[in-house]
Write a protein that holds these residues in place. Structure first.
Motif, short mmCIF file in Angstrom:
data_model
loop_
_atom_site.label_atom_id
_atom_site.label_comp_id
_atom_site.label_asym_id
_atom_site.label_seq_id
_atom_site.Cartn_x
_atom_site.Cartn_y
_atom_site.Cartn_z
N VAL A 19 0.86 -1.18 0.00
CA VAL A 19 0.00 0.00 0.00
C VAL A 19 0.90 1.24 0.00
CG1 VAL A 19 -1.78 1.26 1.27
CG2 VAL A 19 -1.82 -1.25 1.21
N GLY A 20 0.68 2.09 -0.96
CA GLY A 20 1.59 3.22 -1.16
C GLY A 20 2.80 2.74 -1.95
N CYS A 21 2.55 1.93 -2.97
CA CYS A 21 3.63 1.25 -3.68
C CYS A 21 4.53 2.17 -4.48
CB CYS A 21 3.06 0.16 -4.59
SG CYS A 21 2.09 0.76 -5.98
N GLY A 22 4.09 3.40 -4.72
CA GLY A 22 4.96 4.31 -5.47
C GLY A 22 5.36 3.72 -6.79
N GLY A 41 -0.15 -4.08 -5.78
CA GLY A 41 0.25 -2.75 -5.34
C GLY A 41 -0.90 -1.77 -5.39
N ALA A 42 -0.89 -0.84 -4.46
CA ALA A 42 -1.93 0.18 -4.40
C ALA A 42 -1.28 1.53 -4.13
CB ALA A 42 -2.91 -0.15 -3.28
N ASP A 43 -1.84 2.55 -4.74
CA ASP A 43 -1.32 3.89 -4.53
C ASP A 43 -2.41 4.89 -4.84
OD1 ASP A 43 1.84 4.89 -4.27
OD2 ASP A 43 0.46 6.43 -5.02
N ILE A 44 -2.26 6.09 -4.33
CA ILE A 44 -3.22 7.17 -4.60
C ILE A 44 -2.93 7.84 -5.94
CG2 ILE A 44 -1.93 9.00 -3.44
CD1 ILE A 44 -4.73 9.89 -2.29
N SER A 45 -1.75 7.59 -6.49
CA SER A 45 -1.31 8.25 -7.72
C SER A 45 -1.37 7.32 -8.93
CB SER A 45 0.13 8.74 -7.54
OG SER A 45 0.71 9.08 -8.78
N ASP A 65 -7.30 5.31 -1.67
CA ASP A 65 -7.25 6.53 -0.87
C ASP A 65 -7.65 6.14 0.54
OD1 ASP A 65 -7.52 8.96 0.40
OD2 ASP A 65 -8.68 9.89 -1.21
N LEU A 66 -6.68 6.00 1.41
CA LEU A 66 -6.91 5.50 2.76
C LEU A 66 -7.76 6.42 3.63
CD1 LEU A 66 -3.35 4.12 3.49
CD2 LEU A 66 -5.37 2.81 2.85
N VAL A 67 -7.87 7.68 3.27
CA VAL A 67 -8.66 8.62 4.08
C VAL A 67 -9.99 8.99 3.43
CG1 VAL A 67 -6.63 9.54 5.25
CG2 VAL A 67 -7.47 10.65 3.18
N ALA A 68 -10.31 8.38 2.32
CA ALA A 68 -11.58 8.67 1.66
C ALA A 68 -12.74 8.21 2.54
CB ALA A 68 -11.66 7.97 0.31
N PRO A 69 -13.79 9.00 2.63
CA PRO A 69 -14.95 8.60 3.43
C PRO A 69 -15.57 7.28 2.94
CG PRO A 69 -15.15 10.90 2.75
CD PRO A 69 -13.95 10.33 2.06
#
Length: 86
Positions: A19-22, A41-45, A65-69
């Motif tokens: 998570v946040g694999c860049g 892999g997971a990432d916000i970008s 997006d770990l902070v998404a509602p």
């Protein structure tokens, strides 16, 4: 060694996700450390995920997006399915 913890604590892992694999460098290390595991892999970008594809051509790569509602709803099918999460 970069991936010592997964080797020590989950040597028989079948699925791992970075998570946040860049750009995917750790995914490549995970693949070497856990050769029989599926590495995702997971990432916000989106751009990072495109770059990560070069390091892990067979991985499932997905936006996160770990902070998404709506995080729990968005990722419901994936939550709890991994043996190793980095």
């Amino acid at each position: 060694q970069t991936c010592a913890l997964p080797i020590w604590h989950a040597p028989n892992a079948r699925r791992a996700v970075d998570v946040g694999c860049g750009m995917g460098e750790l995914m490549a290390d995970l693949r070497a450390a856990l050769p029989s595991a599926r590495i995702d892999g997971a990432d916000i970008s989106r751009r990072s995920l495109e770059e990560a594809r070069r390091h892990a051509p067979d991985a499932e790569l997905f936006l996160i997006d770990l902070v998404a509602p709506t995080f729990e709803d968005d990722q419901a099918g994936r939550l709890g399915t991994y043996d190793v999460v980095t």
